[in-house]
Design a protein around this motif. Structure first.
Motif, short mmCIF file in Angstrom:
data_model
loop_
_atom_site.label_atom_id
_atom_site.label_comp_id
_atom_site.label_asym_id
_atom_site.label_seq_id
_atom_site.Cartn_x
_atom_site.Cartn_y
_atom_site.Cartn_z
N PRO A 120 0.83 -1.21 0.00
CA PRO A 120 0.00 0.00 0.00
C PRO A 120 0.87 1.26 0.00
N GLU A 121 0.33 2.30 -0.61
CA GLU A 121 0.97 3.61 -0.67
C GLU A 121 2.30 3.60 -1.41
N SER A 122 2.43 2.70 -2.39
CA SER A 122 3.63 2.70 -3.23
C SER A 122 3.67 3.96 -4.07
N LEU A 123 4.86 4.47 -4.29
CA LEU A 123 5.06 5.59 -5.21
C LEU A 123 5.20 5.01 -6.61
N LEU A 124 4.45 5.56 -7.58
CA LEU A 124 4.46 5.01 -8.92
C LEU A 124 4.78 6.07 -9.95
N ASP A 125 5.58 5.69 -10.94
CA ASP A 125 5.83 6.50 -12.12
C ASP A 125 5.79 5.53 -13.30
N LEU A 126 4.66 5.49 -14.00
CA LEU A 126 4.40 4.50 -15.05
C LEU A 126 4.22 5.20 -16.38
N ALA A 127 4.85 4.68 -17.43
CA ALA A 127 4.73 5.31 -18.75
C ALA A 127 4.78 4.25 -19.85
N THR A 128 3.92 4.43 -20.84
CA THR A 128 3.95 3.62 -22.05
C THR A 128 3.68 4.52 -23.25
N ASP A 129 4.42 4.30 -24.33
CA ASP A 129 4.15 5.08 -25.53
C ASP A 129 2.79 4.70 -26.12
N ILE A 130 2.56 3.38 -26.22
CA ILE A 130 1.30 2.87 -26.75
C ILE A 130 0.87 1.71 -25.86
N GLY A 131 -0.26 1.88 -25.16
CA GLY A 131 -0.75 0.80 -24.32
C GLY A 131 -1.57 1.30 -23.17
N GLN A 132 -2.07 0.36 -22.41
CA GLN A 132 -2.95 0.64 -21.28
C GLN A 132 -2.15 0.63 -19.99
N ILE A 133 -2.57 1.50 -19.05
CA ILE A 133 -2.03 1.50 -17.69
C ILE A 133 -3.19 1.27 -16.74
N PHE A 134 -2.99 0.35 -15.80
CA PHE A 134 -4.00 0.05 -14.79
C PHE A 134 -3.34 0.13 -13.43
N CYS A 135 -3.92 0.91 -12.50
CA CYS A 135 -3.41 1.02 -11.13
C CYS A 135 -4.55 0.78 -10.18
N SER A 136 -4.33 -0.06 -9.18
CA SER A 136 -5.36 -0.36 -8.20
C SER A 136 -4.74 -0.35 -6.81
N GLY A 137 -5.31 0.48 -5.91
CA GLY A 137 -4.83 0.50 -4.54
C GLY A 137 -4.96 1.87 -3.92
N GLN A 138 -4.28 2.07 -2.81
CA GLN A 138 -4.25 3.34 -2.09
C GLN A 138 -3.03 4.11 -2.57
N PRO A 139 -3.24 5.26 -3.24
CA PRO A 139 -2.08 6.03 -3.70
C PRO A 139 -1.18 6.45 -2.55
N GLY A 140 0.13 6.40 -2.82
CA GLY A 140 1.10 6.92 -1.86
C GLY A 140 1.25 8.41 -2.09
N ASP A 141 2.43 8.94 -1.80
CA ASP A 141 2.65 10.37 -2.01
C ASP A 141 2.32 10.77 -3.44
N VAL A 142 2.79 9.97 -4.41
CA VAL A 142 2.58 10.32 -5.82
C VAL A 142 2.35 9.06 -6.65
N TRP A 143 1.30 9.10 -7.46
CA TRP A 143 1.12 8.15 -8.55
C TRP A 143 1.16 8.97 -9.83
N GLU A 144 2.04 8.59 -10.76
CA GLU A 144 2.10 9.25 -12.06
C GLU A 144 1.91 8.19 -13.14
N ALA A 145 1.03 8.48 -14.10
CA ALA A 145 0.78 7.56 -15.21
C ALA A 145 0.70 8.36 -16.49
N ASP A 146 1.37 7.89 -17.53
CA ASP A 146 1.43 8.61 -18.80
C ASP A 146 1.36 7.60 -19.95
N SER A 147 0.35 7.77 -20.82
CA SER A 147 0.23 6.92 -21.99
C SER A 147 0.07 7.80 -23.22
N GLY A 148 0.94 7.63 -24.19
CA GLY A 148 0.83 8.41 -25.42
C GLY A 148 -0.47 8.08 -26.15
#
Length: 159
Positions: free
Chosen positions: A69-97
């Motif tokens: 729980p409360e993991s810090l995430l920085d997720l990025a894909t040029d082409i594709g899906q991002i799925f995050c499930s849980g309690q956000p920590g300080d920062v969740w970042e997600a970027d999909s082109g």
């Protein structure tokens, strides 16, 4: 975690450890070895990157992560899906082109959000204090003091 083409999934677990599974896809088995996966850990920060240095066609890399729980995430894909499930920590970042981003957080969450879709839509199932439109949601859910979630998609949706 970052990949050129493929999905990235993060699911919260009660365990204190992190498990990362990388799945390479190619229409030609010989191309699998040409896809590069790198990982690094500094203290409690783990990074995983998938690259296609040969610019091969018909290849992809999916990354599946389970973490505490409360993991810090920085997720990025040029082409594709991002799925995050849980309690956000300080920062969740997600970027999909090009793709979609799905964020599943518990009811009663208190986070700041900045969700922006270039061509596509943003849909939020929580009351947000701030700017809410079909392309942008910027503000707070609850008190907003337990973390921050930012998500950007060039072409696609955020929900």
């Amino acid at each position: 975690a970052e990949t050129f083409i493929g999905s990235i999934d993060f699911k919260e677990t009660a365990q204190s450890s992190v498990l990362i599974r990388v799945i390479k896809w190619a229409d030609d088995e010989n191309n699998l070895v040409l896809l590069e996966i790198s990982s690094n850990q500094i203290d409690s920060q783990i990074s995983v990157n998938a690259t296609n240095p040969e610019n091969l066609d018909n290849v992809a890399v999916d990354i599946e992560i389970t973490g505490p729980p409360e993991s810090l995430l920085d997720l990025a894909t040029d082409i594709g899906q991002i799925f995050c499930s849980g309690q956000p920590g300080d920062v969740w970042e997600a970027d999909s082109g090009i793709g979609s981003i799905e964020l599943v957080v518990p009811s009663g969450v208190n986070i700041a959000v900045e969700l922006i879709a270039g061509v596509g839509a943003v849909e939020v199932d929580f009351d947000v204090d701030g700017e809410v439109s079909d392309k942008r949601v910027i503000g707070t859910i609850g008190s907003g003091d337990e973390g921050e979630v930012t998500a950007y998609v060039g072409i696609g949706s955020i929900s």
